[in-house]
Scaffold this active site. Sequence first.
Site, PDB file in Angstrom:
ATOM      1  N   TYR A 112     -22.717  32.960 -31.520  1.00  0.00           N
ATOM      2  CA  TYR A 112     -22.365  32.085 -32.551  1.00  0.00           C
ATOM      3  C   TYR A 112     -23.287  31.112 -32.994  1.00  0.00           C
ATOM      4  CZ  TYR A 112     -17.468  34.304 -32.873  1.00  0.00           C
ATOM      5  OH  TYR A 112     -16.606  35.089 -32.744  1.00  0.00           O
ATOM      6  N   GLY A 113     -23.814  30.314 -32.010  1.00  0.00           N
ATOM      7  CA  GLY A 113     -24.750  29.250 -31.930  1.00  0.00           C
ATOM      8  C   GLY A 113     -25.975  29.366 -32.826  1.00  0.00           C
ATOM      9  N   ASN A 137     -17.693  25.563 -29.034  1.00  0.00           N
ATOM     10  CA  ASN A 137     -18.148  24.315 -29.772  1.00  0.00           C
ATOM     11  C   ASN A 137     -18.604  24.758 -31.336  1.00  0.00           C
ATOM     12  OD1 ASN A 137     -18.405  21.685 -27.919  1.00  0.00           O
ATOM     13  ND2 ASN A 137     -18.651  23.413 -26.682  1.00  0.00           N
ATOM     14  N   THR A 138     -19.453  25.837 -31.472  1.00  0.00           N
ATOM     15  CA  THR A 138     -19.985  26.165 -32.653  1.00  0.00           C
ATOM     16  C   THR A 138     -18.971  26.459 -33.787  1.00  0.00           C
ATOM     17  OG1 THR A 138     -21.802  27.066 -31.575  1.00  0.00           O
ATOM     18  CG2 THR A 138     -21.582  27.490 -33.976  1.00  0.00           C
ATOM     19  N   GLU A 176     -26.675  32.479 -18.657  1.00  0.00           N
ATOM     20  CA  GLU A 176     -26.264  33.910 -18.460  1.00  0.00           C
ATOM     21  C   GLU A 176     -27.225  34.530 -17.699  1.00  0.00           C
ATOM     22  OE1 GLU A 176     -24.980  35.749 -22.046  1.00  0.00           O
ATOM     23  OE2 GLU A 176     -23.582  34.029 -22.426  1.00  0.00           O
ATOM     24  N   THR A 218     -20.041  25.218 -24.380  1.00  0.00           N
ATOM     25  CA  THR A 218     -19.130  25.720 -23.297  1.00  0.00           C
ATOM     26  C   THR A 218     -19.865  26.123 -22.017  1.00  0.00           C
ATOM     27  OG1 THR A 218     -18.721  27.792 -24.460  1.00  0.00           O
ATOM     28  CG2 THR A 218     -17.010  26.116 -24.502  1.00  0.00           C
ATOM     29  N   HIS A 219     -21.263  26.725 -22.252  1.00  0.00           N
ATOM     30  CA  HIS A 219     -22.042  27.037 -21.152  1.00  0.00           C
ATOM     31  C   HIS A 219     -22.570  25.953 -20.460  1.00  0.00           C
ATOM     32  CE1 HIS A 219     -22.464  30.947 -23.202  1.00  0.00           C
ATOM     33  NE2 HIS A 219     -22.975  31.539 -22.244  1.00  0.00           N
TER      34      HIS A 219
END
Lengths: 263, 263
Positions: A42-43, A74-75, A152, A185-186
């Site tokens: 989404y970012g 967050n996004t 990731e 969140t990553h």
Amino acid sequence: MPERAIGIFDSGVGGLTVLKEVARLLPREELLYVGDTARVPYGTKSPETVRRYAHEVAEFLVSQGVKMLVVACNTASAVALESLSGHFCIPVIGVIAPGARRAATLSHGRRIGVIGTEGTVKSGAYAREIQACDPAIEVFSAPCPLFVPLAEEGWAEHRIATLAAEEYLAPLLTHRIDTLVLGCTHYPLFKNTLHALLGTSVQLVDSAEETAKAVVARLHDVGANITGRGRTRFFVTDVPDRFTRVGSAFLGTRLEGVTQIEL
Amino acid sequence: MPERAIGIFDSGVGGLTVLKEVARLLPREELLYVGDTARVPYGTKSPETVRRYAHEVAEFLVSQGVKMLVVACNTASAVALESLSGHFCIPVIGVIAPGARRAATLSHGRRIGVIGTEGTVKSGAYAREIQACDPAIEVFSAPCPLFVPLAEEGWAEHRIATLAAEEYLAPLLTHRIDTLVLGCTHYPLFKNTLHALLGTSVQLVDSAEETAKAVVARLHDVGANITGRGRTRFFVTDVPDRFTRVGSAFLGTRLEGVTQIEL
């Protein structure tokens, strides 16, 4: 009647850092997690598109009877929280306000850094929430687009992560921040890399931990689960393979029972 | 009747490297380009999901009356070309076969490396196409997940790109490859970084250039445009801002006339 679950969602695996904290603080609650893996990330997408995706995921969770929605992205929290809260009749908790409040409390120098995706930084949501706590605080933000793919790839503590962090944080450090919000969140996976780079003079705020505390605080509104066994079910919008593999690395335990859904 | 355009699509900006080559070789052709920016990237998603997205984009281009479809995305070419070719009545050209044929011709040592997204590498499409040219060739593949975000960050020649390339290519170099296929439309941006790392003993194959030649070769089937002015129109599935910004850096000229569509 079975106890109602808490619904948690993210664009992909990142929100598992929030799920992990919620499960730690509330071991009896049933959790439903959705990762929108067919449309991740989404970012880098526009507020309009992220808002549309967030509503579709939330509709699914509400159709499953959840008692609370946690926007563990967050996004999506930055651009869709208000519209989600206005649309659904259950409590909707995002990750921005809890992290912002914590940062405002911690920062004695009143100079806070925020790192996040392009979408989160562009929204200005953290600055707004932090300055709502204390208008005298100065907020300096920087997007870190490479951090999600680095996490990731399993390279959050690789030398490449250190180099990327140096590039991204250089402008924030010239502003002598004393607190840094991990606004994606990553990013909790980069804690060691960031500690090594920033030393002890900059405090890190992990939105995942703060959000889990906010969930606990709102639980009396919807009723705590006192008989549950803390079962977690996972749903994804693409086939589960990659989510199961990368997500297991994120959680530190093997993910089981991942179901594909269509939105 | 207006001359029919050539349709080109990718998950995002990467296919612009193909568009640029096609425009260079065929300056009179009208081009329609779609970047599926609301769902980018394709490289980490499943074959089923990428196939669904590719068909939706292709349907749009066919509805616009294009005379040929160019799948300017390695992942989509790897998993969707056959089903697209079977479904539409116009020529469908992917990026895999042209690059594979070129590599097979160039490699005297019969040891070819292929780098690409997770989806492309997993599909084994390059190895199949290369070995269809010469079954004696050995093919060694490596996914390079960080290359796409590095290219979009403008860091394809940054020290971080060199470090990432060293990590990703180390296994291929132990196999003493003499030819390396750049199996993702973003990767031509790493030519300098890869040349510096690999020296002159490894030849690089740019699928974008080879695909443009394949388009030229098929043009007689559908009729060349002899009166056109080479106008290009761009369509994206998310709002155009980011595509325009990153895409302009990719093309080296400012992108104009980008229209948002819904698929």
